[in-house]
Write an enzyme that holds these catalytic residues in place. Structure first.
Site, PDB file in Angstrom:
ATOM      1  N   HIS A 147       0.861  -1.182   0.000  1.00  0.00           N
ATOM      2  CA  HIS A 147       0.000   0.000   0.000  1.00  0.00           C
ATOM      3  C   HIS A 147       0.899   1.235   0.000  1.00  0.00           C
ATOM      4  O   HIS A 147       0.874   2.044   0.923  1.00  0.00           O
ATOM      5  CB  HIS A 147      -0.938  -0.017   1.207  1.00  0.00           C
ATOM      6  CG  HIS A 147      -2.137   0.878   1.063  1.00  0.00           C
ATOM      7  ND1 HIS A 147      -3.421   0.453   1.309  1.00  0.00           N
ATOM      8  CD2 HIS A 147      -2.248   2.172   0.690  1.00  0.00           C
ATOM      9  CE1 HIS A 147      -4.266   1.446   1.109  1.00  0.00           C
ATOM     10  NE2 HIS A 147      -3.572   2.505   0.735  1.00  0.00           N
TER      11      HIS A 147
ATOM     12  N   TYR B 130     -15.004   5.217  -4.741  1.00  0.00           N
ATOM     13  CA  TYR B 130     -15.531   6.355  -3.992  1.00  0.00           C
ATOM     14  C   TYR B 130     -16.498   7.195  -4.820  1.00  0.00           C
ATOM     15  O   TYR B 130     -17.508   7.659  -4.305  1.00  0.00           O
ATOM     16  CB  TYR B 130     -14.378   7.246  -3.504  1.00  0.00           C
ATOM     17  CG  TYR B 130     -13.486   6.573  -2.493  1.00  0.00           C
ATOM     18  CD1 TYR B 130     -13.765   6.650  -1.137  1.00  0.00           C
ATOM     19  CD2 TYR B 130     -12.381   5.824  -2.901  1.00  0.00           C
ATOM     20  CE1 TYR B 130     -12.969   6.015  -0.200  1.00  0.00           C
ATOM     21  CE2 TYR B 130     -11.578   5.183  -1.974  1.00  0.00           C
ATOM     22  CZ  TYR B 130     -11.871   5.282  -0.622  1.00  0.00           C
ATOM     23  OH  TYR B 130     -11.085   4.637   0.294  1.00  0.00           O
TER      24      TYR B 130
END
Length: 458
Positions: free
Chosen positions: A131, A301
């Site tokens: 990440h 999102y």
């Protein structure tokens, strides 16, 4: 933590069935802190934060949420929520300070303690290998531009798989590769801050190679492994009807939506990217990239509204129509785009889908009673989980949903100016305060588990 939930009642018809997996997600650099503790090496984000003007307010990840020292408290918060799973990432420079070579035992032991605490709390650990916090020592050797990184990443995957594979079965290779390559090597707005088209294309191909190599390693060393990658997929709409904006939106979508899942699943780059990627390929590469996975990880999102630009991609982020609501970070709120994305992934890839990030930033404040009333986030989560259930009812094989994020955290170039957590973090004291959305989510999970109607998922 479960309460009556004063805002946003949960209705049975709005929920998936009782076998559905509810979780929360975080990432190492965004919450752990302890960047100079117990032998951890620098990452590219440590370096980037030290460069003046790169991160809002000069923020950095040195302390963040101090999760490294407070993980037990955070696991207790998750247990109180009732989540079934926790997706977190391993800090590559914490377990391999120079990115390769011998492992760092204090760093490895930290994740042993975290995993054991999760299992004791009845929470399934989901590990993401990468990440965004590449060891700086590897970036000094070329980072994702260096083809050798596929071997380095495979060795790192082997270390993680052998250490934790007796207790962890769910592994993701990468989180949002489209974002860290495009922003880090194309636009130069994230670490390592490069803006060069050849560098971008090299990074894309080498990340894909690394994904395939890691899948092979994890298959060999983790019995019963369940593997995937986590992709950010969002519709890319033109800001206007002009030919330039329409072409820019199509071009942007190729990089954002297809540069990684398409070769990983179909063994080739899309026609629009094939010529650009050809110089960096060697015989056998595409077969190495297209390794079998068990599920599709989705982060979503909002849609993007794209306009033409003079940058190296010829495209950049535009503005949504005036009648589209936005979050505090400026992202449009369009639940229908989430539903349509889930259905599109189901049609294209035919894999079980886990939504591993969805949520919203908000300008959260502690009120006089010591509570955080985040009605806007609750409304967002209601709308998006409702859209997800519409997709499930229409046949999409969606098996889990993870809120981003458990905690307010370091939000990359935005620093600490944006709060995505369902748990408020007072950074001065490290006090955790569950927001009203945490109570809503806890009630949502509890209600879903009580349902006993037939599964809608195939």
């Amino acid at each position: 933590m479960a309460g009556t939930g004063s805002q946003g009642s949960v209705k049975a018809e709005e929920l998936p069935n009782s076998s559905f997996l509810w979780g929360v997600s975080t990432s190492s650099f965004q919450i752990e802190g302890a960047t100079h503790s117990d032998g951890r090496g620098d990452s590219i984000w440590d370096t980037y934060c030290r460069q003046q003007g790169r991160v809002k307010n000069g923020d950095n990840g040195d302390i963040a949420c101090d999760h490294y020292h407070r993980f037990a408290e955070d696991v207790a918060l998750m247990q109180g929520l009732g989540v079934g799973a926790y997706r977190f990432s391993i800090s590559w420079p914490r377990v391999l300070p120079r990115g390769r070579g011998g492992g760092n035992e204090p760093g490895l032991s930290f994740y042993d303690r975290l995993i054991d605490a999760l299992l004791a709390a009845g929470i399934e650990p989901w590990i993401c290998l990468y990440h965004w916090d590449l060891p700086q020592a590897l970036d000094d050797l070329g980072g994702w531009e260096n083809r050798d990184i596929a071997g380095w990443f495979a060795d790192y995957a082997a270390l993680v798989g052998r250490r934790y594979g007796d207790r962890v079965k769910r592994f993701a290779t990468f989180n949002e590769p489209c974002v860290f390559t495009l922003f880090g090597y194309g636009f130069g707005s994230n670490a390592p801050g490069i803006a060069d088209k050849a560098a971008l294309h090299r990074a894309i191909h080498h990340v894909n190679l690394s994904h395939g190599a890691a899948i092979d390693v994890l298959r060999s060393c983790v019995q019963g492994a369940s593997l995937g990658a986590i992709h950010n997929r969002q519709p890319c709409f033109a800001e206007s009807t002009s030919a330039g904006d329409v072409a820019a939106a199509l071009r942007f979508a190729e990089y954002w939506n297809d540069a990684f899942p398409h070769p990983q699943h179909f063994g080739c780059y899309t026609p629009a990217l094939a010529e650009a990627m050809e110089p960096y390929q060697q015989p056998g590469d595409m077969a190495q990239i297209a390794r079998r996975v068990d599920w599709f990880g989705l982060n979503h999102y909002s849609p993007h509204y794209i306009k033409a630009d003079s940058n190296l991609l010829g495209a950049t982020f535009g503005a949504p129509p005036d009648d589209v609501p936005r979050t505090s970070i400026g992202w449009p709120i369009v639940p229908g785009a989430f539903r349509d994305t889930l259905l599109d992934i189901d049609r294209r890839f035919g894999l079980p889908i886990y939504v591993l990030e969805n949520g919203t930033a908000a300008d959260d404040r502690i009120d006089d009673a010591g509570h955080v009333q985040d009605a806007g986030r609750i409304a967002y989560l209601q709308a998006y989980t409702g859209a997800m259930n519409e997709a499930i009812s229409a046949g999409a094989d969606v098996r889990g949903y993870f809120v981003w994020s458990l905690l307010d955290n370091f939000e990359w170039a935005s620093g600490y100016s944006q709060r995505f957590g369902i748990v408020y973090v007072d950074y001065a004291t490290q006090r955790r305060i569950p927001k009203e959305s945490a109570r809503w989510y806890s009630n949502c999970i509890a209600a879903s588990r009580r349902l006993r109607f037939p599964a809608t998922m195939r």
